[in-house]
Enzyme design. Structure first.
Site, PDB file in Angstrom:
ATOM      1  N   LYS A  78      55.924   7.929 -24.869  1.00 16.83           N
ATOM      2  CA  LYS A  78      55.190   8.086 -26.170  1.00 16.83           C
ATOM      3  C   LYS A  78      55.975   9.311 -26.794  1.00 16.83           C
ATOM      4  O   LYS A  78      56.514  10.113 -26.426  1.00 16.83           O
ATOM      5  CB  LYS A  78      53.840   8.420 -25.709  1.00 16.83           C
ATOM      6  CG  LYS A  78      52.807   8.167 -26.618  1.00 16.83           C
ATOM      7  CD  LYS A  78      52.449   6.581 -26.561  1.00 16.83           C
ATOM      8  CE  LYS A  78      51.220   6.419 -27.514  1.00 16.83           C
ATOM      9  NZ  LYS A  78      50.911   5.147 -27.343  1.00 16.83           N
ATOM     10  N   HIS A 178      42.816   0.224 -37.570  1.00 20.72           N
ATOM     11  CA  HIS A 178      43.593  -1.176 -37.518  1.00 20.72           C
ATOM     12  C   HIS A 178      43.060  -2.045 -36.592  1.00 20.72           C
ATOM     13  O   HIS A 178      42.808  -3.113 -36.746  1.00 20.72           O
ATOM     14  CB  HIS A 178      44.944  -0.921 -37.009  1.00 20.72           C
ATOM     15  CG  HIS A 178      45.661   0.206 -38.028  1.00 20.72           C
ATOM     16  ND1 HIS A 178      46.235   1.287 -37.941  1.00 20.72           N
ATOM     17  CD2 HIS A 178      46.313  -0.269 -39.346  1.00 20.72           C
ATOM     18  CE1 HIS A 178      46.710   1.709 -38.991  1.00 20.72           C
ATOM     19  NE2 HIS A 178      46.785   0.678 -39.594  1.00 20.72           N
TER      20      HIS A 178
HETATM   21  P1  NAD Z   1      43.552   4.065 -36.293  1.00 22.12           P
HETATM   22  O1  NAD Z   1      44.015   5.388 -36.650  1.00 22.12           O
HETATM   23  O2  NAD Z   1      43.785   2.986 -37.209  1.00 22.12           O
HETATM   24  O3  NAD Z   1      42.067   3.931 -36.367  1.00 22.12           O
HETATM   25  C1  NAD Z   1      41.163   5.232 -35.601  1.00 22.12           C
HETATM   26  C2  NAD Z   1      39.906   5.089 -36.433  1.00 22.12           C
HETATM   27  O4  NAD Z   1      38.917   5.950 -35.630  1.00 22.12           O
HETATM   28  C3  NAD Z   1      39.997   5.725 -37.787  1.00 22.12           C
HETATM   29  O5  NAD Z   1      39.218   4.919 -38.920  1.00 22.12           O
HETATM   30  C4  NAD Z   1      39.035   7.019 -37.651  1.00 22.12           C
HETATM   31  O6  NAD Z   1      38.495   7.286 -38.804  1.00 22.12           O
HETATM   32  C5  NAD Z   1      38.329   6.820 -36.642  1.00 22.12           C
HETATM   33  N1  NAD Z   1      37.741   7.703 -35.768  1.00 22.12           N
HETATM   34  C6  NAD Z   1      38.501   9.034 -35.216  1.00 22.12           C
HETATM   35  N2  NAD Z   1      37.596   9.546 -34.528  1.00 22.12           N
HETATM   36  C7  NAD Z   1      36.462   9.216 -34.505  1.00 22.12           C
HETATM   37  C8  NAD Z   1      35.131   9.474 -33.917  1.00 22.12           C
HETATM   38  N3  NAD Z   1      35.000  10.536 -33.083  1.00 22.12           N
HETATM   39  N4  NAD Z   1      34.113   8.675 -34.087  1.00 22.12           N
HETATM   40  C9  NAD Z   1      34.204   7.416 -35.002  1.00 22.12           C
HETATM   41  N5  NAD Z   1      35.397   7.179 -35.309  1.00 22.12           N
HETATM   42  C10 NAD Z   1      36.403   8.007 -35.132  1.00 22.12           C
HETATM   43  O7  NAD Z   1      43.768   3.716 -34.949  1.00 22.12           O
HETATM   44  P2  NAD Z   1      44.097   2.163 -34.253  1.00 22.12           P
HETATM   45  O8  NAD Z   1      45.510   1.720 -34.489  1.00 22.12           O
HETATM   46  O9  NAD Z   1      42.929   1.378 -34.615  1.00 22.12           O
HETATM   47  O10 NAD Z   1      43.737   2.622 -32.863  1.00 22.12           O
HETATM   48  C11 NAD Z   1      42.659   3.024 -32.257  1.00 22.12           C
HETATM   49  C12 NAD Z   1      42.797   3.281 -30.899  1.00 22.12           C
HETATM   50  O11 NAD Z   1      43.384   2.388 -30.091  1.00 22.12           O
HETATM   51  C13 NAD Z   1      43.764   4.773 -30.792  1.00 22.12           C
HETATM   52  O12 NAD Z   1      43.268   5.271 -29.393  1.00 22.12           O
HETATM   53  C14 NAD Z   1      45.020   3.927 -30.371  1.00 22.12           C
HETATM   54  O13 NAD Z   1      45.902   4.707 -29.416  1.00 22.12           O
HETATM   55  C15 NAD Z   1      44.724   2.657 -29.610  1.00 22.12           C
HETATM   56  N6  NAD Z   1      45.614   1.514 -29.522  1.00 22.12           N
HETATM   57  C16 NAD Z   1      46.137   1.050 -30.531  1.00 22.12           C
HETATM   58  C17 NAD Z   1      46.899  -0.009 -30.696  1.00 22.12           C
HETATM   59  C18 NAD Z   1      47.356  -0.776 -31.870  1.00 22.12           C
HETATM   60  O14 NAD Z   1      48.032  -1.901 -31.833  1.00 22.12           O
HETATM   61  N7  NAD Z   1      46.924  -0.205 -33.195  1.00 22.12           N
HETATM   62  C19 NAD Z   1      47.346  -0.474 -29.533  1.00 22.12           C
HETATM   63  C20 NAD Z   1      46.967  -0.049 -28.210  1.00 22.12           C
HETATM   64  C21 NAD Z   1      46.179   1.230 -28.334  1.00 22.12           C
END
Ligand code: NAD
Length: 346
Positions: A78, A178
């Site tokens: 990472k 996302h």
């Molecule tokens: P992102 O950054 O697109 O979205 C995260 C959202 O969470 C944002 O809209 C943010 O405003 C909101 N947020 C942050 N803190 C918050 C809180 N305390 N309460 C409510 N909302 C809050 O991220 P993503 O790509 O959607 O990923 C979300 C999670 O899933 C992350 O932890 C990421 O590491 C994990 N993840 C994502 C993927 C992927 O394919 N995108 C794959 C595996 C794991």
């Protein structure tokens, strides 16, 4: 710096600084036993380097375990970039990060994560071929992550609630980025009743209106009486302060490192809340990146992502049989696979 290196089991922790672009980045390689270490890059305003270091090490370990349980020929790594506080040139910053990735000669493959976008990876790709999920390859992992989490929810709700579908199931989603946004849409189409939240209230309220869902504030989400709670924001949201407030039967989410500590898995078990391990649920994006890299088509990728359901079923059966939490069971299974790979290679 590196105060936590002794407390973590990562094999390598690389530090990069570039005074010209303001880059301060860390790349952790937890393991390369099964293959090159693939894992996304976060760009967040960490309060200090120790916080960034703790995050990158925990995340790298999670990636190793995720790849091992998904049966992928990949290790775990990472990267985190400490977002500069002063005004900065974002393109130059990510080009600089690309040179850092390139210096590891393919042992680390980078991708998108919280705080990074496709345009950032496009800059990385100008400096290194060791990047996945940029405009050039057109791979977007998030829909596959959402599909995997959706599949995990199907397995968990069938097991815990004896539900064959999502009609009328009350689901609370934390984080509408996302992945969370897509999950909300998929669940709404499947007839679930949704309560959703995001720190970006305007965005959350717009989506709530579109999906006929209820919107609550980020703090209120913990107390929503629901069937399933889905953490899809950042890590550590399941902790001694929040767990007693939860009124859910299941927790199935996309966020990495949802549990603040290992003890929290036991606290959830004591409260008879079924928690499915984050790195099992959310492996869909990693599977998509790995299989697309090997030139598999979308149908093959979707089929492998849906296999997360099978992995989860076996894991929950074994955890029940041995009387341990699903989180502990997942760690044991992943450690065993990494150990076996090591023995095989020796
Ligand atoms: P992102 O950054 O697109 O979205 C995260 C959202 O969470 C944002 O809209 C943010 O405003 C909101 N947020 C942050 N803190 C918050 C809180 N305390 N309460 C409510 N909302 C809050 O991220 P993503 O790509 O959607 O990923 C979300 C999670 O899933 C992350 O932890 C990421 O590491 C994990 N993840 C994502 C993927 C992927 O394919 N995108 C794959 C595996 C794991």
């Amino acid at each position: 710096m590196f105060v936590t290196l002794e407390q973590t089991d990562v094999a390598e922790l690389h530090q990069f600084r570039d005074p010209v672009t303001g880059l301060r980045a860390l790349i952790a390689l937890h393991s390369t036993r099964l293959g090159p270490a693939l894992g996304g890059c976060r760009c967040l305003p960490y309060p200090d380097e120790t916080a960034a270091e703790i995050d990158v090490c925990r995340l790298a370990r999670g990636m190793s375990f995720k790849a091992a349980l998904a049966g992928l020929p990949l290790g775990g790594g990472k990267a985190v970039i400490i977002e500069p506080q002063k005004t900065y040139d974002r393109q130059a910053l990510f080009q600089s990060f690309g040179r850092a990735v390139n210096s590891l000669a393919g042992r680390y493959l980078t991708a998108m994560d919280a705080g990074t976008e496709t345009e950032d990876l496009d800059q990385v790709a100008t400096q290194t071929p060791h990047v996945l999920g940029y405009s050039g390859d057109g791979i977007d992992p998030s829909p596959f992550t959402a599909l995997g989490v959706y599949t995990a929810l199907q397995i968990a709700s069938e097991r815990q609630l004896h539900r064959q579908d999502f009609k009328g199931l009350h689901v609370a989603i934390q984080g509408l980025g996302h992945v969370g946004r897509r999950l909300a849409m998929m669940l709404a189409w499947a007839g679930a009743r949704l309560t959703i939240t995001d720190l970006d209230q305007a965005h959350g309220k717009r989506l709530a209106e579109r999906l006929n869902a209820d919107f609550v504030t980020a703090d209120e989400i913990y107390e929503v009486p629901c069937d399933a709670f889905m953490p899809c924001a950042l890590g550590g949201t399941l902790n001694p302060e929040t767990i007693p407030r939860l009124d859910a039967r299941l927790i199935v989410g996309a966020a990495n490192n949802q549990l603040a500590s290992e003890d929290d898995a036991r606290h959830l078990q004591d409260r008879h809340i079924l928690y499915t391990p984050d790195y099992v649920n959310n492996a869909g994006g990693l599977i998509a990146l790995a299989l697309h890299r090997q030139r598999h088509n979308n149908a093959a990728v979707r089929s492998k992502v849906k296999g997360i359901g099978c992995t989860l079923s076996h894991l929950l059966n074994d955890a029940e049989r041995l009387g341990v939490s699903p989180a502990l069971m997942a760690d044991r299974m992943a450690e065993q696979r990494l150990h076996d790979a090591h023995e095989h290679a020796a």
